[in-house]
Design a protein around this motif. Structure first.
Motif: not given
Length: 146
Positions: A22-44
């Motif tokens: 979600d809304g990030r240009g970076s893949r770097q996170y700090r401890p206690s930060e929220t990691l959020a996102g989604s996954y999509r199943l393609d061609s299923m």
């Protein structure tokens, strides 16, 4: 091209998983930060999928024994009465721990990843990993003597 031909081509595509943050240009996170996102199943299709697992985990590589830890885990299964629609993205969200921090050393490396596994009706399993860094420890580099 006819509709019939299009469907034939679509059904020939290899199933895959697409993971986004979600809304990030970076893949770097700090401890206690929220990691959020989604996954999509393609061609299923809905008939293809039996269960989906999403986990946030860390693992080590390098000398000695590899280590592994699952920090967060979600499982959805048709057999358990869960509704799985490949057209609808799945969501994940968790507050990250204080340790272990990502680390790239000479002897050991600590990696963090989001892993999504899909179990298909035909017995196949599709897995996708999406790496990220927890913390900001510098990578160890070999310094050659002058």
């Amino acid at each position: 091209m006819s509709t019939k031909g299009y469907n034939t081509l679509e059904s020939m595509a290899e199933p895959r998983i697409i993971i986004t943050l979600d809304g990030r240009g970076s893949r770097q996170y700090r401890p206690s930060e929220t990691l959020a996102g989604s996954y999509r199943l393609d061609s299923m299709s809905g008939d293809d999928v039996r269960s989906v697992e999403c986990s946030i985990l860390w693992y080590t590589t390098g000398k000695g024994s590899d280590d592994f830890g699952v920090y967060a885990f979600w499982r959805y299964s048709i057999a358990d009465g869960d509704w799985i629609d490949p057209r609808t993205p799945g969501r994940f969200s968790t507050i990250l721990p204080k340790a272990p921090l990502s680390y790239t050393g000479m002897i050991v490396k600590i990696h963090w990843t989001i892993r999504v596994r899909v179990f298909l009706a035909d017995g196949r399993e599709i897995v996708e990993d999406f790496s990220f860094r927890l913390g900001s420890l510098p990578d160890v580099r070999v310094v050659k003597p002058a």
